[in-house]
Design a protein around this motif. Structure first.
Motif, PDB file in Angstrom:
ATOM      1  N   MET A   1       0.837  -1.182   0.000  1.00 19.82           N
ATOM      2  CA  MET A   1       0.000   0.000   0.000  1.00 19.82           C
ATOM      3  C   MET A   1       0.879   1.242   0.000  1.00 19.82           C
ATOM      4  N   LYS A   2       0.513   2.178  -0.856  1.00 19.87           N
ATOM      5  CA  LYS A   2       1.270   3.418  -0.983  1.00 19.87           C
ATOM      6  C   LYS A   2       0.386   4.585  -0.560  1.00 19.87           C
ATOM      7  N   ILE A   3       0.934   5.487   0.243  1.00 16.49           N
ATOM      8  CA  ILE A   3       0.212   6.695   0.639  1.00 16.49           C
ATOM      9  C   ILE A   3       0.714   7.846  -0.233  1.00 16.49           C
ATOM     10  N   VAL A   4      -0.192   8.494  -0.946  1.00 16.17           N
ATOM     11  CA  VAL A   4       0.184   9.579  -1.850  1.00 16.17           C
ATOM     12  C   VAL A   4      -0.504  10.868  -1.411  1.00 16.17           C
ATOM     13  N   SER A   5       0.044  11.983  -1.868  1.00 22.63           N
ATOM     14  CA  SER A   5      -0.495  13.298  -1.495  1.00 22.63           C
ATOM     15  C   SER A   5      -1.501  13.785  -2.526  1.00 22.63           C
ATOM     16  N   PRO A   6      -2.529  14.493  -2.075  1.00 21.67           N
ATOM     17  CA  PRO A   6      -3.468  15.088  -3.035  1.00 21.67           C
ATOM     18  C   PRO A   6      -2.777  16.197  -3.814  1.00 21.67           C
ATOM     19  N   ASN A   7      -3.262  16.427  -5.027  1.00 22.81           N
ATOM     20  CA  ASN A   7      -2.638  17.462  -5.859  1.00 22.81           C
ATOM     21  C   ASN A   7      -3.601  17.855  -6.976  1.00 22.81           C
ATOM     22  N   ALA A   8      -3.307  18.969  -7.607  1.00 20.78           N
ATOM     23  CA  ALA A   8      -4.029  19.405  -8.800  1.00 20.78           C
ATOM     24  C   ALA A   8      -3.044  20.118  -9.702  1.00 20.78           C
ATOM     25  N   SER A   9      -3.115  19.833 -10.990  1.00 20.46           N
ATOM     26  CA  SER A   9      -2.218  20.502 -11.933  1.00 20.46           C
ATOM     27  C   SER A   9      -2.991  20.934 -13.171  1.00 20.46           C
ATOM     28  N   ASP A  68      -8.949  11.505  -3.127  1.00 18.59           N
ATOM     29  CA  ASP A  68      -9.542  10.194  -2.854  1.00 18.59           C
ATOM     30  C   ASP A  68     -10.927  10.085  -3.474  1.00 18.59           C
ATOM     31  N   ARG A  69     -11.445   8.846  -3.536  1.00 19.52           N
ATOM     32  CA  ARG A  69     -12.730   8.598  -4.200  1.00 19.52           C
ATOM     33  C   ARG A  69     -13.860   9.390  -3.541  1.00 19.52           C
ATOM     34  N   GLU A 101       0.005  -2.664  -5.956  1.00 21.31           N
ATOM     35  CA  GLU A 101      -0.508  -2.186  -4.675  1.00 21.31           C
ATOM     36  C   GLU A 101      -1.556  -1.110  -4.914  1.00 21.31           C
ATOM     37  N   ILE A 102      -2.385  -0.884  -3.909  1.00 18.26           N
ATOM     38  CA  ILE A 102      -3.302   0.238  -4.003  1.00 18.26           C
ATOM     39  C   ILE A 102      -2.598   1.483  -3.483  1.00 18.26           C
ATOM     40  N   SER A 103      -3.068   2.635  -3.942  1.00 22.14           N
ATOM     41  CA  SER A 103      -2.583   3.913  -3.432  1.00 22.14           C
ATOM     42  C   SER A 103      -3.745   4.598  -2.730  1.00 22.14           C
ATOM     43  N   VAL A 104      -3.453   5.210  -1.600  1.00 20.01           N
ATOM     44  CA  VAL A 104      -4.481   5.862  -0.799  1.00 20.01           C
ATOM     45  C   VAL A 104      -4.048   7.275  -0.432  1.00 20.01           C
ATOM     46  N   ILE A 105      -5.038   8.097  -0.125  1.00 22.03           N
ATOM     47  CA  ILE A 105      -4.800   9.467   0.329  1.00 22.03           C
ATOM     48  C   ILE A 105      -5.081   9.516   1.823  1.00 22.03           C
ATOM     49  N   GLU A 106      -4.106   9.964   2.582  1.00 18.33           N
ATOM     50  CA  GLU A 106      -4.286  10.029   4.036  1.00 18.33           C
ATOM     51  C   GLU A 106      -5.167  11.212   4.418  1.00 18.33           C
ATOM     52  N   PRO A 107      -6.219  10.965   5.177  1.00 15.83           N
ATOM     53  CA  PRO A 107      -7.074  12.078   5.612  1.00 15.83           C
ATOM     54  C   PRO A 107      -6.324  12.993   6.584  1.00 15.83           C
ATOM     55  N   PRO A 108      -6.696  14.261   6.620  1.00 12.67           N
ATOM     56  CA  PRO A 108      -6.074  15.173   7.594  1.00 12.67           C
ATOM     57  C   PRO A 108      -6.680  14.973   8.975  1.00 12.67           C
ATOM     58  N   GLU A 109      -6.126  15.658   9.935  1.00 15.72           N
ATOM     59  CA  GLU A 109      -6.701  15.777  11.283  1.00 15.72           C
ATOM     60  C   GLU A 109      -6.788  14.445  12.039  1.00 15.72           C
ATOM     61  N   MET A 110      -5.842  13.529  11.787  1.00 15.27           N
ATOM     62  CA  MET A 110      -5.833  12.276  12.544  1.00 15.27           C
ATOM     63  C   MET A 110      -4.772  12.351  13.637  1.00 15.27           C
ATOM     64  N   ASN A 111      -5.063  11.695  14.755  1.00 15.03           N
ATOM     65  CA  ASN A 111      -4.051  11.552  15.798  1.00 15.03           C
ATOM     66  C   ASN A 111      -3.398  10.179  15.637  1.00 15.03           C
ATOM     67  N   ASP A 112      -2.489   9.838  16.524  1.00 12.00           N
ATOM     68  CA  ASP A 112      -1.772   8.560  16.393  1.00 12.00           C
ATOM     69  C   ASP A 112      -2.719   7.364  16.406  1.00 12.00           C
ATOM     70  N   ALA A 113      -3.709   7.388  17.268  1.00 13.54           N
ATOM     71  CA  ALA A 113      -4.630   6.255  17.383  1.00 13.54           C
ATOM     72  C   ALA A 113      -5.506   6.115  16.140  1.00 13.54           C
ATOM     73  N   THR A 114      -6.041   7.242  15.639  1.00 16.25           N
ATOM     74  CA  THR A 114      -6.908   7.150  14.462  1.00 16.25           C
ATOM     75  C   THR A 114      -6.106   6.794  13.217  1.00 16.25           C
ATOM     76  N   CYS A 149     -10.852   6.153   0.690  1.00 16.42           N
ATOM     77  CA  CYS A 149      -9.634   6.965   0.577  1.00 16.42           C
ATOM     78  C   CYS A 149      -8.717   6.490  -0.558  1.00 16.42           C
ATOM     79  N   LEU A 150      -9.192   5.547  -1.386  1.00 13.69           N
ATOM     80  CA  LEU A 150      -8.406   5.102  -2.537  1.00 13.69           C
ATOM     81  C   LEU A 150      -8.051   6.298  -3.404  1.00 13.69           C
ATOM     82  N   LYS A 151      -6.804   6.407  -3.796  1.00 14.48           N
ATOM     83  CA  LYS A 151      -6.372   7.494  -4.675  1.00 14.48           C
ATOM     84  C   LYS A 151      -7.094   7.379  -6.005  1.00 14.48           C
ATOM     85  N   SER A 152      -7.576   8.515  -6.490  1.00 13.52           N
ATOM     86  CA  SER A 152      -8.223   8.540  -7.790  1.00 13.52           C
ATOM     87  C   SER A 152      -7.747   9.769  -8.559  1.00 13.52           C
ATOM     88  N   GLU A 153      -7.551   9.593  -9.850  1.00 17.94           N
ATOM     89  CA  GLU A 153      -7.186  10.715 -10.712  1.00 17.94           C
ATOM     90  C   GLU A 153      -8.409  11.072 -11.543  1.00 17.94           C
TER      91      GLU A 153
END
Length: 201
Positions: A1-9, A68-69, A101-114, A149-153
């Motif tokens: 699993m890969k964590i990628v950053s959101p972006n726009a170009s 993400d989706r 592997e799947i790529s996902v976008i990590e949501p903001p505002e999470m703490n260590d437990a979430t 949270c699956l990465k989508s283009e």
């Protein structure tokens, strides 16, 4: 699993967009004789101030958005736009072109437990998705276990007036934090190239 950053170009914009808008807008006032090499910015600034935004529909821009989706579900609610999106029906993430592997976008505002729970859930979804494919499921059936949270283009094309509308809605206080990230990138890009149209947002 890969964590990628959101972006726009920015992919493309109507060639000579300001001149196209001015030429169209001046027909309304029959003031085509006032067109000069430097008249477009001033003319457009005045029509935006007056609220005559239909004229800016003559120019369009396209962005490639990576998010993400779940966020793409919000994006495609904009009606005066065209979309082309990465298809989970046809994309098989177990293949080499996706690095198996799947790529996902990590949501903001999470703490260590979430974040720990989120990572576990994404890894489990990936494992079960690959198991379903190995057992003979097609990608369009196996996708049912993929996370939101699956990465989508997605390519989004719309006219300048709709971009203004999109940015007003998606930069508002109540907008989802992830769509705000995308909208800020788009706004900065459009403001830098077309301040006459976007800088007052």
């Amino acid at each position: 699993m890969k964590i990628v950053s959101p972006n726009a170009s920015l992919l493309w914009v109507t060639p000579n967009a300001l001149q196209v808008i001015e030429a169209a807008g001046r027909v309304c006032y029959k003031s085509e004789n006032n067109i000069s090499d430097n008249s477009a910015s001033d003319f457009i600034g005045k029509i935006i101030k007056r609220g005559h935004e239909s004229v800016i529909e003559h120019a369009s821009a396209a962005f490639k958005i990576i998010t993400d989706r779940g966020i793409t579900h919000e994006i495609v609610r904009h009606r005066i736009a065209s979309f082309s999106q990465e298809s989970t029906r046809y994309c098989n993430y177990s293949k080499d072109k996706f690095d198996n592997e799947i790529s996902v976008i990590e949501p903001p505002e999470m703490n260590d437990a979430t974040r720990k729970s989120w990572v576990t859930a994404c890894q489990t979804a990936e494992t079960e998705y690959f198991k379903m494919l190995a057992a003979g499921a097609t990608p369009q059936i196996a996708r049912s276990v993929l996370p939101t949270c699956l990465k989508s283009e997605i390519i989004m094309t719309c006219n300048f007036r709709e971009w203004r509308h999109f940015l007003k809605l998606r930069l508002a206080n109540g907008a989802h934090p992830q769509i705000i990230q995308i909208a800020e990138i788009i706004k900065n890009e459009l403001c830098s190239k077309y301040p006459e149209i976007f800088s007052n947002l």
